[in-house]
Design an enzyme around this catalytic site. Structure first.
Site, PDB file in Angstrom:
ATOM      1  N   ASP A 281       0.860  -1.172   0.000  1.00 15.44           N
ATOM      2  CA  ASP A 281       0.000   0.000   0.000  1.00 15.44           C
ATOM      3  C   ASP A 281       0.914   1.245   0.000  1.00 15.44           C
ATOM      4  O   ASP A 281       2.140   1.147   0.104  1.00 15.44           O
ATOM      5  CB  ASP A 281      -0.974  -0.021   1.196  1.00 15.44           C
ATOM      6  CG  ASP A 281      -2.192   0.857   0.926  1.00 15.44           C
ATOM      7  OD1 ASP A 281      -2.152   1.666  -0.025  1.00 15.44           O
ATOM      8  OD2 ASP A 281      -3.187   0.754   1.660  1.00 15.44           O
ATOM      9  N   TYR A 282       0.281   2.383  -0.102  1.00 20.74           N
ATOM     10  CA  TYR A 282       0.952   3.688  -0.261  1.00 20.74           C
ATOM     11  C   TYR A 282       1.996   3.932   0.842  1.00 20.74           C
ATOM     12  O   TYR A 282       1.625   4.087   2.003  1.00 20.74           O
ATOM     13  CB  TYR A 282      -0.130   4.758  -0.168  1.00 20.74           C
ATOM     14  CG  TYR A 282       0.095   6.033  -0.932  1.00 20.74           C
ATOM     15  CD1 TYR A 282      -0.678   6.328  -2.047  1.00 20.74           C
ATOM     16  CD2 TYR A 282       1.040   6.963  -0.534  1.00 20.74           C
ATOM     17  CE1 TYR A 282      -0.517   7.513  -2.742  1.00 20.74           C
ATOM     18  CE2 TYR A 282       1.208   8.150  -1.227  1.00 20.74           C
ATOM     19  CZ  TYR A 282       0.426   8.412  -2.329  1.00 20.74           C
ATOM     20  OH  TYR A 282       0.584   9.598  -3.014  1.00 20.74           O
TER      21      TYR A 282
END
Ligand code: BGC
Length: 756
Positions: A281-282
């Site tokens: 994820d980010y």
């Protein structure tokens, strides 16, 4: 017949084998030409900024990095022209001409926005859900994209968590069916088609169990609970062929998911046999520094060794892996494995055949936000609504007389799309005021007043307005707004109050500790109720809310979630009976926040409460019943349905037999309608504690007034299975209670004994 089938399977297996061999040879050949830097470059996923940015950091020097072979993929950019320019840099100006992959958060539609996923799940309509993903894939690919960061399948039992809006609620069985439907919708039979998207199931894993419902918080859970309740939807997406998987921000067993070898290698690759791409994820790799696992080099090495292939935005892989290789902290094999999977993904997407496969300038004007797509969005929205209350059959409304349409959400384009509609155009959204006009024209007199601010709390308003105005504070005073509403109500036959949350009060980084309708709107609603006119509450919400007061005091409640582009039209369709609501909630509505977690498939405990009244020394509360306000699977219709007793084909089945359990459902009211018939199982005695019941099947049927249908479910030992203390998936012979009904709290049952 059997021979023919085996023959066919052999042909398919041989073909797959040949295709795999071809892909392996291609990738090996390419990797043979790549430098170490180029291999590491493929693991780097960047967000250039300027487009849609969903985190707090953006990538710098992107064009130059692409030229140097330092980028494997991009996200947050849309439009074939823009994407072509960027692909040109990779294909024409980088040394090995390796194409980029282009992703985006396509969550509930791309430009034609469908209801938020929690709303979609309330439709219990797999065909419709698949169709919504299919349309999203058509629009997304027409916009130059090849990769959707969806479906989000995190089970959540905690409505404080804002991201419950993005998932399918609390049940693993329903969540798994929806995961499969979404993957089918996005990917079709094969995601290299140019108009299909590679899906990305997320967030692996257990993100929906963040402590206290606070986003990004820690998760701590027993293995048996994971296997039984939280992991099935990810597994279902994988079995449906999902091409990629995104890790979650939380830790699991004290190791963040992004660096968790047990999760990403032992479970995902070895036990489940996943062969696709794993992306973080980010900035989740970098965030392992804040989790307390070391510096960027250490956490990047940890992630790679755990089995992560692609690093989203953080550039930990790009900037440290070479050094880690030199220092022996990772091996070339680790880097090669990850690089191979990125290249395989591009191969499977067909990008080596044609890097411009998804970049077709001629498609966007013809295929995006078409009337046909909008029509499906309208139908889907209507089918996602849940009728929570309908005293005196106030709904549907007659298309005559005067309606007071009140509330800060009644005419608000800014709040119709809901969270995670990054490519949605707010101006395209139909408000409730517009929708009612579209559906009933001048036959009804509509008197509108805003009545209240979404919230009078300036800090809350500021916190939800980060992506633009959602909860604006009016220049008129709260008293003045109320007064205007009151004047309007005096002249009306019925009040329709459109109230609830602003669209950004749920979603990422939007957890709440108070799930009431904001005070300003409660005050308005109380005044409306006091007028003595019937009050229909149209609720907009990204989560189950605490609406006990509303349930006790208003005449009717229609839960519309956030319906998407066609919001107002769909709401008007339902309010005026053009569509009879059939949605059922997929996450229990608590009576108050203190009850959370409250969910239907809970355990018995050693001191179960009989009935609802408080009993000393039982598992209960002094001040609130154990039951939720509305149970899982609950939802009314304008018509009524009756259920016969449950019939089973055999009382004493044995071994691998399949039996049937059936009921006859009759439409006993005066409208045609649809009903979600739900099948639950109770296993009263087992070697481990079991839930009081688990959903194991459902069917959505439609019935004309007076019509009856028999609904029959097959049940085999597969449906009796659960995880035992050794994490084996088993069934144990003995008694089982089969329950069929209209929601998890209203079922009829039959008891059977299944022998060995
Ligand atoms: C979210 C993901 C999303 C990613 C890319 C993250 O903040 O948790 O769900 O896919 O951003 O936008």
């Amino acid at each position: 017949m059997k021979k023919l089938l085996i023959g066919l399977l052999l042909v398919v297996a041989t073909e797959t084998h040949a295709q795999d061999a071809k892909m392996n040879a291609f990738v090996s050949n390419l990797m043979g030409k790549m430098t170490l830097e180029e291999k590491i470059g493929q693991l780097n996923l960047v967000v250039p900024g300027g487009g849609t940015v969903t985190g707090s950091v953006v990538s710098q020097g992107v064009d130059d990095n692409i030229r140097k072979g330092n980028v494997g993929g991009l996200f947050g950019i849309t439009g074939p022209e823009k994407i072509r320019k960027i692909q040109d840099i990779a294909v024409k100006n980088s040394r090995l001409h390796i194409p980029l992959i282009f992703g985006l958060d396509i969550i509930h539609g791309h430009k034609t926005i469908f209801p938020i996923p929690l709303g979609l799940s309330a439709s219990w309509d797999m065909g419709l859900i698949e169709r919504s993903a299919r349309i999203a894939a058509l629009e997304g690919t027409a916009d130059g994209l090849s990769w959707a960061y969806s479906p989000m399948v995190d089970i959540s039992r905690d409505p404080r968590w804002g991201r419950i809006a993005e998932g399918s609620g609390e049940d693993p069985y329903l969540g798994s069916r929806i995961a499969e439907a979404m993957v089918r919708g996005y990917q079709g039979k094969d995601y290299s088609q140019g108009n299909t998207l590679m899906a990305c199931v997320k967030h692996f894993a257990l993100y929906g169990a963040a402590e206290g419902g606070r986003d990004y918080n820690s998760v701590d859970m027993s293995r048996i609970k994971m296997y039984q309740y939280y992991l099935p939807p990810y597994k279902a997406a994988i079995d449906a062929g999902v091409g990629s998987i995104m890790t979650s921000f939380n830790d699991i067993d004290a190791v963040p998911a992004t660096g968790n070898k047990w999760l990403l290698t032992d479970l995902l690759r070895k036990q489940w046999g996943f062969k696709g791409l794993v992306v973080s994820d980010y900035t989740a790799v970098n965030e392992m520094m804040a989790h307390g696992l070391g510096d960027l080099q250490a956490v990047s090495a940890l992630a790679l060794k755990a089995g992560l292939d692609m690093d989203m935005v953080g550039e930990g892989f790009l900037t440290t892996l070479k050094k880690s290789l030199q220092e022996g902290k990772v091996t070339l094999q680790d880097i090669n494995n990850a690089c191979r999977r990125v290249l395989e993904t591009k191969y499977k997407l067909g990008l080596f055949d044609d890097p411009y496969r998804y970049i077709r300038e001629d498609r966007s004007a013809k295929e995006i936000l078409t009337p046909a797509n909008r029509a499906v969005a309208r139908e889907t929205a209507a089918r996602s609504f849940v009728l929570l209350k309908n005293d005196r059959q106030t709904l549907p409304l007659a298309a005559k007389g005067t309606i007071a349409l009140i509330g800060p959400l009644a005419d608000s384009k800014n709040n119709m799309l809901g969270t995670w509609a990054v490519s949605g155009d707010l101006q395209q959204a139909v408000t409730v005021r517009e929708g009612i006009r579209n559906v009933v024209g001048d036959s009804v007199k509509i008197l509108y007043a805003k009545g209240a601010n979404l919230t009078d709390d300036t800090t809350l308003a500021k916190n939800v307005n980060v992506f633009g105005p959602r909860a604006e504070i009016d220049s008129r005073s709260p008293d003045q707004l109320l007064h205007e509403a009151f004047n309007v109500v005096q002249k009306a036959d019925v009040v329709v109050a459109v109230l609830g949350e602003a669209s950004e009060m749920s979603g990422e980084s939007a957890s709440r500790s108070n799930l009431d309708i904001p005070e300003s709107q409660r005050t308005l609603l109380k005044a409306l109720v006091k007028s003595g006119k019937p009050v229909v509450l149209v609720l907009m919400n990204g989560r189950p809310m605490t609406i006990s007061w509303e349930d006790a005091n208003v005449t009717a409640i229609l839960d519309a979630w956030f319906p998407g582009t066609e919001a107002g039209n769909a709401i008007a369709d339902v309010l005026f009976g053009r569509y009879n609501p059939s949605g059922k909630i997929t996450a229990s509505f608590p009576r108050n926040v203190g009850q959370i977690p409250v969910f239907y498939n809970h355990k018995h405990t050693g001191r179960p409460l009989e009935g609802t009244a408080f009993q000393k020394f039982k598992s209960d509360y002094l001040d609130v019943p154990n039951t939720p306000l509305y149970p899982f699977g609950y939802g009314l219709s304008y018509t009524t349905f009756s259920y016969s007793d449950v019939k089973v084909s055999k009382q004493n089945p044995a071994g691998n037999e399949t039996i049937t359990a059936s009921v006859t459902v009759t439409n006993t009211g005066k409208y045609a309608g649809e009903e979600v018939v739900q099948l639950y199982l109770t296993d009263p005695v087992a070697s481990v504690t079991r839930s009081v019941q688990d959903l194991i099947g459902f069917r959505k049927i439609s019935l004309q007034p007076g019509e009856s249908k028999e609904v029959s479910f097959n049940i085999s030992t597969q449906d009796l299975k659960f995880y035992n203390s050794d994490l084996q998936y088993v069934w144990e012979p003995g008694e089982f209670i089969i329950r069929i009904g209209t929601n998890s709290a209203e079922t009829k049952s039959a008891t059977i004994t299944w022998r060995k």
